[in-house]
Design a protein around this motif. Structure first.
Motif, mmCIF file in Angstrom:
data_model
loop_
_atom_site.group_PDB
_atom_site.id
_atom_site.type_symbol
_atom_site.label_atom_id
_atom_site.label_comp_id
_atom_site.label_asym_id
_atom_site.label_seq_id
_atom_site.Cartn_x
_atom_site.Cartn_y
_atom_site.Cartn_z
ATOM 1 N N TRP A 63 0.824 -1.215 0.000
ATOM 2 C CA TRP A 63 0.000 0.000 0.000
ATOM 3 C C TRP A 63 0.854 1.260 0.000
ATOM 4 C CZ3 TRP A 63 -3.465 3.171 -1.270
ATOM 5 C CH2 TRP A 63 -3.669 4.360 -0.577
ATOM 6 N N LEU A 66 2.379 1.728 -3.394
ATOM 7 C CA LEU A 66 1.341 2.115 -4.354
ATOM 8 C C LEU A 66 0.963 3.578 -4.156
ATOM 9 C CD1 LEU A 66 -0.918 1.666 -6.453
ATOM 10 C CD2 LEU A 66 -2.302 0.701 -4.603
ATOM 11 N N LYS A 67 0.723 3.943 -2.912
ATOM 12 C CA LYS A 67 0.318 5.328 -2.608
ATOM 13 C C LYS A 67 1.400 6.318 -3.033
ATOM 14 C CE LYS A 67 0.543 6.821 1.556
ATOM 15 N NZ LYS A 67 0.470 7.197 2.954
ATOM 16 N N ARG A 69 3.637 6.016 -5.320
ATOM 17 C CA ARG A 69 3.825 6.101 -6.764
ATOM 18 C C ARG A 69 2.581 6.592 -7.510
ATOM 19 N NH1 ARG A 69 3.654 7.614 -10.555
ATOM 20 N NH2 ARG A 69 4.288 6.907 -12.581
ATOM 21 N N ALA A 70 1.418 6.118 -7.103
ATOM 22 C CA ALA A 70 0.222 6.367 -7.910
ATOM 23 C C ALA A 70 -0.643 7.526 -7.430
ATOM 24 C CB ALA A 70 -0.627 5.098 -7.979
ATOM 25 N N TRP A 83 -4.477 4.832 -11.114
ATOM 26 C CA TRP A 83 -4.146 3.408 -11.234
ATOM 27 C C TRP A 83 -3.777 3.060 -12.680
ATOM 28 C CZ3 TRP A 83 -3.465 -0.907 -8.342
ATOM 29 C CH2 TRP A 83 -3.698 -2.155 -8.919
ATOM 30 N N TRP A 87 0.013 1.827 -14.233
ATOM 31 C CA TRP A 87 0.252 0.556 -14.927
ATOM 32 C C TRP A 87 0.593 0.781 -16.397
ATOM 33 C CZ3 TRP A 87 1.794 -3.465 -12.534
ATOM 34 C CH2 TRP A 87 1.376 -3.722 -11.225
ATOM 35 N N TRP A 100 7.329 -1.963 -5.018
ATOM 36 C CA TRP A 100 6.044 -2.451 -4.514
ATOM 37 C C TRP A 100 5.376 -3.382 -5.523
ATOM 38 C CZ3 TRP A 100 1.145 -2.377 -6.315
ATOM 39 C CH2 TRP A 100 0.851 -1.520 -7.366
ATOM 40 N N GLN A 101 5.593 -3.132 -6.826
ATOM 41 C CA GLN A 101 5.015 -4.005 -7.844
ATOM 42 C C GLN A 101 5.646 -5.393 -7.777
ATOM 43 O OE1 GLN A 101 5.844 -1.213 -11.020
ATOM 44 N NE2 GLN A 101 3.662 -0.784 -11.301
ATOM 45 N N TYR A 104 4.188 -7.075 -4.730
ATOM 46 C CA TYR A 104 2.829 -7.542 -4.977
ATOM 47 C C TYR A 104 2.844 -8.827 -5.806
ATOM 48 C CZ TYR A 104 -2.064 -7.654 -6.377
ATOM 49 O OH TYR A 104 -3.356 -8.047 -6.615
#
Length: 184
Positions: A63, A66-67, A69-70, A83, A87, A100-101, A104
């Motif tokens: 999380w 993701l937060k 980066r996105a 999102w 991607w 993080w990718q 995941y």
């Protein structure tokens, strides 16, 4: 060049089914907390157990990545557009994935590899994907597509299929079925 309709459908499927757990229309930390509970409950991992703690730590790290980066507007949430944009950037250079990718990817493989033997079989795959609302028959069909005639999928195969899911424009590529859905 904008994201194709086919890739957008795939990305939105993962967004809505695997990430936006509370169906609010955005992804935030609460979605990850709910996902942790869902995953641990489905595996029978009690709060405070080693597996629960490992899942919690992995998911919160994912999380945070993701937060960072996105979440372009820093509102503590990741929108559908944020999102998709993230991607799309990944698809241009999947060999240079964000940390993080990669985490995941590893988390999903380990989650599906319930036996811990280093590969995923049809029952393990079906167990996880059906937990997200897919029918067992569709999950089994998707597994046959990703396994390409084999009985198991190794981590290296899974990682290759993963890249294919997020980058492929060809609807028949086996990577498109890695999240258990057979049509987009």
């Amino acid at each position: 060049m904008p994201i194709s309709e086919f890739r957008r459908k795939k990305l939105l499927y993962v967004f809505h089914v695997f990430f936006d757990v509370n169906q609010s229309g955005t992804i935030d930390k609460k979605d990850f907390e709910l996902a942790i509970e869902k995953i641990c409950s489905s595996r029978g991992w009690a709060s405070g157990s080693e597996q629960y703690k490992k899942t919690y730590n992995s998911m919160i790290t994912i999380w945070e990545g993701l937060k960072q980066r996105a979440d372009a507007n820093n509102d503590g949430q990741v929108s559908v557009e944020e999102w998709a944009q993230m991607w799309d950037e990944y698809s241009r250079n999947p060999d240079n994935a964000l940390e993080w990718q990669n985490q995941y990817l590893r988390f999903m493989f380990d989650l599906e590899d319930a036996s811990g033997d280093g590969s995923i079989d049809v029952d393990e795959f079906t167990s996880v994907c059906s937990c997200y609302g897919l029918g067992a028959a569709e999950c089994r069909e998707a597994f046959q597509k990703i396994a390409q005639g084999k009985k198991e999928v190794t981590y290296d195969q899974f990682a290759s299929l993963w890249k294919q899911f997020f980058t492929s424009e060809n609807a028949s590529d086996p990577g498109n079925f890695i999240f258990g859905k057979t049509q987009f």
